[in-house]
Design a protein around this motif. Structure first.
Motif, mmCIF file in Angstrom:
data_model
loop_
_atom_site.group_PDB
_atom_site.id
_atom_site.type_symbol
_atom_site.label_atom_id
_atom_site.label_comp_id
_atom_site.label_asym_id
_atom_site.label_seq_id
_atom_site.Cartn_x
_atom_site.Cartn_y
_atom_site.Cartn_z
ATOM 1 N N LEU A 165 158.776 -30.257 135.274
ATOM 2 C CA LEU A 165 159.546 -30.967 134.246
ATOM 3 C C LEU A 165 160.977 -31.219 134.710
ATOM 4 C CD1 LEU A 165 158.302 -29.258 130.955
ATOM 5 C CD2 LEU A 165 157.804 -31.578 131.770
ATOM 6 N N LYS A 166 161.571 -30.257 135.383
ATOM 7 C CA LYS A 166 162.933 -30.408 135.892
ATOM 8 C C LYS A 166 162.985 -31.512 136.953
ATOM 9 C CE LYS A 166 166.770 -27.760 137.813
ATOM 10 N NZ LYS A 166 167.217 -26.463 138.277
ATOM 11 N N LYS A 167 161.977 -31.551 137.800
ATOM 12 C CA LYS A 167 161.901 -32.577 138.854
ATOM 13 C C LYS A 167 161.749 -33.970 138.213
ATOM 14 C CE LYS A 167 159.954 -32.148 143.217
ATOM 15 N NZ LYS A 167 158.821 -31.840 144.096
ATOM 16 N N LEU A 168 160.907 -34.079 137.203
ATOM 17 C CA LEU A 168 160.712 -35.358 136.508
ATOM 18 C C LEU A 168 161.993 -35.811 135.803
ATOM 19 C CD1 LEU A 168 157.115 -34.943 135.023
ATOM 20 C CD2 LEU A 168 157.833 -36.492 136.856
ATOM 21 N N LYS A 169 162.685 -34.862 135.201
ATOM 22 C CA LYS A 169 163.930 -35.168 134.501
ATOM 23 C C LYS A 169 164.970 -35.704 135.480
ATOM 24 C CE LYS A 169 167.452 -33.075 131.591
ATOM 25 N NZ LYS A 169 167.962 -31.821 131.046
#
Length: 145
Positions: free
Chosen positions: A136-140
């Motif tokens: 999720l952090k990478k996508l954000k």
């Protein structure tokens, strides 16, 4: 399925030291004696039944491992009281009665098993949570560029 039977075991305990002839003994104690015994599973126990012509000692074609409980004809038996003995590969030799005999085989897990299982489950959940949060952090970060 009755025509095909595995000729070698996955694992055999070593009760009497030497393991050199265990596969040959497996054929003798398990494979050759198996046909006159009926095996079924009831309530997480293995139930072995057979008919005895007279009261005598008989080798039961199952393997007894460390925490195995044996109940012969509704009576718990233990090796300490000389109610049975084990062959070199761990098959119990019991005294059968004349007529129908029933041996109920069960295994007691140790007290350590459930805490270890909970630890494994918590570890898996933690790893999956970490992986999802990292994704999720990478996508954000990708969406902000």
């Amino acid at each position: 399925m009755n025509l095909v039977q595995k000729k070698t075991p996955d694992y055999l305990p070593s009760y009497h030291g030497s393991t050199n002839k265990n596969y040959k003994l497996y054929g003798h104690y398990i494979i050759s004696d198996n046909s006159r015994f009926t095996k079924s599973v009831h309530n997480n126990t293995l139930v072995v039944t057979w008919n005895g012509k007279k009261k005598t000692s008989v080798n039961v074609p199952i393997i007894r491992y460390y925490n195995t409980n044996l109940i012969l004809n509704k009576q718990q038996i233990t090796g300490r009281k000389h109610q049975y003995h084990l062959t070199k590969i761990g098959t119990p030799v019991v005294t059968q009665k004349k007529g129908k005999n029933t041996l109920v085989v069960s295994y007691n897990i140790g007290n350590w098993f459930l805490p270890i299982m909970y630890l494994v489950i918590i570890t898996w959940i933690s790893c999956l949570t970490y992986a999802v949060l990292k994704l999720l952090k990478k996508l954000k970060n990708k969406l902000q560029i």
